[in-house]
Design a protein around this motif. Structure first.
Motif, mmCIF file in Angstrom:
data_model
loop_
_atom_site.group_PDB
_atom_site.id
_atom_site.type_symbol
_atom_site.label_atom_id
_atom_site.label_comp_id
_atom_site.label_asym_id
_atom_site.label_seq_id
_atom_site.Cartn_x
_atom_site.Cartn_y
_atom_site.Cartn_z
ATOM 1 N N GLY A 35 0.811 -1.219 0.000
ATOM 2 C CA GLY A 35 0.000 0.000 0.000
ATOM 3 C C GLY A 35 0.841 1.264 0.000
ATOM 4 N N ASN A 36 2.148 1.115 -0.068
ATOM 5 C CA ASN A 36 3.095 2.215 -0.111
ATOM 6 C C ASN A 36 2.937 3.193 1.039
ATOM 7 N N VAL A 37 3.010 4.487 0.763
ATOM 8 C CA VAL A 37 3.050 5.523 1.793
ATOM 9 C C VAL A 37 1.765 5.557 2.623
ATOM 10 N N ARG A 38 0.626 5.377 1.993
ATOM 11 C CA ARG A 38 -0.632 5.407 2.753
ATOM 12 C C ARG A 38 -0.687 4.260 3.754
ATOM 13 N N GLU A 39 -0.221 3.108 3.352
ATOM 14 C CA GLU A 39 -0.224 1.973 4.272
ATOM 15 C C GLU A 39 0.755 2.227 5.415
ATOM 16 N N LEU A 40 1.919 2.772 5.099
ATOM 17 C CA LEU A 40 2.900 3.092 6.132
ATOM 18 C C LEU A 40 2.297 4.076 7.137
ATOM 19 N N GLN A 41 1.623 5.092 6.640
ATOM 20 C CA GLN A 41 0.991 6.071 7.522
ATOM 21 C C GLN A 41 -0.041 5.398 8.435
ATOM 22 N N ASN A 42 -0.878 4.532 7.869
ATOM 23 C CA ASN A 42 -1.892 3.832 8.662
ATOM 24 C C ASN A 42 -1.253 2.919 9.709
ATOM 25 N N VAL A 43 -0.201 2.226 9.319
ATOM 26 C CA VAL A 43 0.480 1.325 10.254
ATOM 27 C C VAL A 43 1.109 2.126 11.391
ATOM 28 N N LEU A 44 1.716 3.253 11.079
ATOM 29 C CA LEU A 44 2.333 4.071 12.127
ATOM 30 C C LEU A 44 1.284 4.678 13.052
ATOM 31 N N GLU A 45 0.150 5.104 12.498
ATOM 32 C CA GLU A 45 -0.945 5.603 13.337
ATOM 33 C C GLU A 45 -1.434 4.487 14.259
ATOM 34 N N HIS A 46 -1.603 3.298 13.693
ATOM 35 C CA HIS A 46 -2.028 2.128 14.476
ATOM 36 C C HIS A 46 -1.039 1.872 15.604
ATOM 37 N N ALA A 47 0.245 1.882 15.285
ATOM 38 C CA ALA A 47 1.283 1.603 16.278
ATOM 39 C C ALA A 47 1.301 2.659 17.381
ATOM 40 N N CYS A 48 1.095 3.908 17.021
ATOM 41 C CA CYS A 48 1.075 4.978 18.029
ATOM 42 C C CYS A 48 -0.092 4.810 18.989
ATOM 43 N N ILE A 49 -1.213 4.383 18.464
ATOM 44 C CA ILE A 49 -2.394 4.191 19.300
ATOM 45 C C ILE A 49 -2.233 2.965 20.187
ATOM 46 N N MET A 50 -1.641 1.929 19.667
ATOM 47 C CA MET A 50 -1.558 0.656 20.381
ATOM 48 C C MET A 50 -0.292 0.505 21.233
ATOM 49 N N ARG A 51 0.576 1.478 21.207
ATOM 50 C CA ARG A 51 1.823 1.368 21.973
ATOM 51 C C ARG A 51 1.537 1.292 23.470
ATOM 52 N N ILE A 52 2.473 0.733 24.176
ATOM 53 C CA ILE A 52 2.382 0.643 25.625
ATOM 54 C C ILE A 52 3.559 1.413 26.212
ATOM 55 N N ASP A 53 3.268 2.284 27.156
ATOM 56 C CA ASP A 53 4.302 3.079 27.829
ATOM 57 C C ASP A 53 5.154 3.889 26.853
ATOM 58 N N ASN A 54 4.508 4.492 25.869
ATOM 59 C CA ASN A 54 5.192 5.335 24.883
ATOM 60 C C ASN A 54 6.291 4.623 24.108
ATOM 61 N N MET A 55 6.203 3.304 24.026
ATOM 62 C CA MET A 55 7.194 2.519 23.296
ATOM 63 C C MET A 55 6.494 1.711 22.210
ATOM 64 N N ILE A 56 6.896 1.920 20.982
ATOM 65 C CA ILE A 56 6.341 1.128 19.881
ATOM 66 C C ILE A 56 7.192 -0.126 19.739
ATOM 67 N N ASP A 57 6.517 -1.280 19.808
ATOM 68 C CA ASP A 57 7.209 -2.540 19.583
ATOM 69 C C ASP A 57 6.414 -3.338 18.554
ATOM 70 N N VAL A 58 6.846 -4.543 18.255
ATOM 71 C CA VAL A 58 6.223 -5.348 17.205
ATOM 72 C C VAL A 58 4.749 -5.616 17.511
ATOM 73 N N MET A 59 4.365 -5.687 18.778
ATOM 74 C CA MET A 59 2.972 -5.931 19.134
ATOM 75 C C MET A 59 2.097 -4.704 18.891
ATOM 76 N N SER A 60 2.692 -3.555 18.643
ATOM 77 C CA SER A 60 1.940 -2.340 18.322
ATOM 78 C C SER A 60 1.465 -2.344 16.878
ATOM 79 N N PHE A 61 2.091 -3.175 16.051
ATOM 80 C CA PHE A 61 1.742 -3.220 14.636
ATOM 81 C C PHE A 61 0.512 -4.086 14.396
ATOM 82 N N PRO A 62 -0.178 -3.870 13.261
ATOM 83 C CA PRO A 62 -1.333 -4.720 12.935
ATOM 84 C C PRO A 62 -0.923 -6.188 12.879
ATOM 85 N N GLN A 63 -1.854 -7.043 13.190
ATOM 86 C CA GLN A 63 -1.595 -8.494 13.257
ATOM 87 C C GLN A 63 -0.926 -9.030 11.988
ATOM 88 N N TYR A 64 -1.373 -8.567 10.815
ATOM 89 C CA TYR A 64 -0.842 -9.134 9.569
ATOM 90 C C TYR A 64 0.628 -8.831 9.337
#
Length: 115
Positions: free
Chosen positions: A11-40
């Motif tokens: 999905g190129n840049v749009r997908e990257l943006q969505n994944v990063l938004e997802h990771a920011c929302i799902m992060r724990i303790d202000n740390m983005i890790d692999v579990m912050s990314f979408p399941q796929y």
């Protein structure tokens, strides 16, 4: 970083943006890790065939949005173990939450229905 580098980014840049938004929302303790990314995207996502089924098509914004929305709801429910807290974290109304749960066929523990 390895997870981001090794992903194909259909999905190129749009997908990257969505994944990063997802990771920011799902992060724990202000740390983005692999579990912050979408399941796929996660290394533990299963076989390649399973991962392809969950990955959005190239530029289909509607599909990418649906995948992200479903992942965010599921992750919020796991993280908070309480629907009210998950709804608040997601920033959506209760009715919108239940519409999306129905739309994406998300399992919600009915014992937690009043929370």
């Amino acid at each position: 970083m390895l997870c981001l580098k090794e992903y194909d980014w259909p999905g190129n840049v749009r997908e990257l943006q969505n994944v990063l938004e997802h990771a920011c929302i799902m992060r724990i303790d202000n740390m983005i890790d692999v579990m912050s990314f979408p399941q796929y995207m996660r290394p533990d996502a299963g076989t390649e065939a399973e991962t392809v089924v969950h990955a959005p098509n190239n530029y289909d914004l509607k599909e990418m949005t649906a995948v992200l929305e479903k992942d965010l709801i599921q992750e919020a429910l796991k993280k908070y173990s309480n629907k009210s807290k998950a709804i608040k974290a997601l920033g959506i109304s209760r009715s919108s939450f239940y519409e999306k749960v129905k739309k994406y066929n998300i399992e919600v523990d009915m014992a937690d229905a009043e929370k």
